[in-house]
Design an enzyme around this catalytic site. Structure first.
Site, PDB file in Angstrom:
ATOM      1  N   ASN A 166      -9.543   1.493  11.182  1.00 15.24           N
ATOM      2  CA  ASN A 166     -10.998   1.445  10.970  1.00 15.24           C
ATOM      3  C   ASN A 166     -11.712   0.421  11.863  1.00 15.24           C
ATOM      4  OD1 ASN A 166     -12.619   3.088   9.513  1.00 15.24           O
ATOM      5  ND2 ASN A 166     -12.071   2.240   7.516  1.00 15.24           N
ATOM      6  N   GLY A 227     -11.984  14.697  12.235  1.00 14.73           N
ATOM      7  CA  GLY A 227     -13.303  15.119  11.724  1.00 14.73           C
ATOM      8  C   GLY A 227     -13.318  16.607  11.426  1.00 14.73           C
ATOM      9  N   GLY A 257     -13.462   9.814   5.973  1.00 17.67           N
ATOM     10  CA  GLY A 257     -12.132   9.357   6.415  1.00 17.67           C
ATOM     11  C   GLY A 257     -11.411   8.620   5.285  1.00 17.67           C
ATOM     12  N   ASP A 258     -12.149   7.841   4.507  1.00 13.08           N
ATOM     13  CA  ASP A 258     -11.532   7.113   3.381  1.00 13.08           C
ATOM     14  C   ASP A 258     -11.111   8.104   2.294  1.00 13.08           C
ATOM     15  OD1 ASP A 258     -12.356   4.898   4.814  1.00 13.08           O
ATOM     16  OD2 ASP A 258     -14.203   4.664   3.654  1.00 13.08           O
TER      17      ASP A 258
END
Ligand code: KDG
Length: 327
Positions: A166, A227, A257-258
């Protein structure tokens, strides 16, 4: 024993209710963010037991976070309420369809004061997965040291260390980020960067080459999040592109994403193999994008199962049409 423990910073979220610059937006939706908190809430909604190591201020926002985690079933026994500290905040600006920019108010926040002395070795040793991120390492040196201490305890105890690099260049310069991230990869068992982030810390652009280079540093599972293209799942034996699920209208990708990470870890803990776990996580991430903010639209297990069965019946309908045409 808890399934997943994480360490990092929660941020109160104010998400713009329409596309535009900060000066032109008057209404914001209050929600909950912070990458590591998002991962835990996702996994908790999917039925896993989770716990957080963090610090919040002794302010209203800190209290709200504690209420939210308790409601979601996240263990807060290792959340420190810092006297005279404050809980960090961020704004999400919607720059165009589905795209965003973050504006932070977090410098010197309670969570940035996390340090190795906040780590209770037994808490980590008694979990199945310890997860942390590059954001947790970027917010302060003491928090970075806390991540390393926790990761080393996890490694020695045979607890899996999951890591999402991240990269947030608003928090640290790229040369520091690169060094710390590349060093951390050597300690991690499961690494899940976005392609955009992975390009920054590897200098490479092909997902397959990136996966190879990360696998070489030690982890046994690498997932490159792509994505809307899905993800590339790589182990020492194989690499597979797992496609995403189409959704009607992407409202906000914040925290997708988390959501992927939390769901992937939850599925692995249930015995799914990395490819199955990635498909499940793609579904959870797709559902998250249907709503604003990182947490509000995180799906429950029931919702994910309904979504997946819809695709299964659509595919079997397509297959039967195909078979009939061939007959
Ligand atoms: O992945 C979403 C997070 O980035 C968001 O919730 C805020 O943790 C955050 C950060 O520091 O950017």
């Amino acid at each position: 024993m808890l399934d997943i423990i994480s360490l990092g910073e929660p941020l109160v979220e104010f998400c713009a209710t329409r596309v535009g610059r900060l000066k032109d937006v008057f209404l914001f939706k209050r929600g909950w963010g912070g990458d590591t908190s998002n991962v835990l809430v996702t996994a908790a909604r999917l039925g896993r037991t989770t716990g957080y190591i963090t610090r919040v201020g002794d302010d209203e926002f800190g209290k709200c976070f504690l209420e939210m985690w308790r409601r979601e079933g996240v263990d807060v026994s290792h959340v420190i309420i810092e006297k005279n500290g404050f809980t960090g905040v961020y704004f999400i600006l919607l720059t165009e369809e589905g795209k965003h920019e973050f504006i932070y108010y977090r410098k010197n926040s309670a969570a940035s004061h996390l340090s190795p002395s906040d780590i209770d070795p037994n808490y980590i040793k008694q979990s199945k997965i310890f997860h942390s991120s590059g954001i947790s390492q970027a917010i302060s040196e003491s928090c970075r040291e806390a991540v390393f201490k926790a990761a080393e305890i996890a490694k020695k105890a045979g607890v899996l260390f999951s890591y999402d690099p991240n990269v947030r260049l608003k928090l640290w310069p790229i040369n520091v980020a690169r060094n710390i991230i590349n060093y951390t990869l050597e300690l991690a068992d499961i690494v899940m960067p976005s392609l955009e982030d992975a390009k920054l810390f590897t200098g490479l652009s092909s997902p397959s080459e990136i996966a190879d280079i990360i696998l070489k540093s030690g982890p046994s599972i690498v997932v490159i999040k792509l994505g809307s293209q899905g993800c590339l799942v790589a182990t020492k034996r194989e690499k597979t592109l797992v496609p995403s699920f189409p959704v009607d209208k992407v409202v906000d990708t914040t925290g997708a994403g988390d959501a992927f990470t939390g769901a992937f870890l939850a599925a692995l803990l249930e015995g799914q193999n990395p490819k199955e776990a990635a498909r499940f996580a793609n579904a959870v991430a797709a559902l998250k994008t249907l709503g604003r903010g990182a947490v509000a639209s995180l799906p429950t297990r029931k919702r994910v199962e309904k979504f997946l069965s819809h695709f299964k019946s659509r595919n079997s309908f397509r297959q039967s049409l195909h078979d009939r045409r061939r007959a």
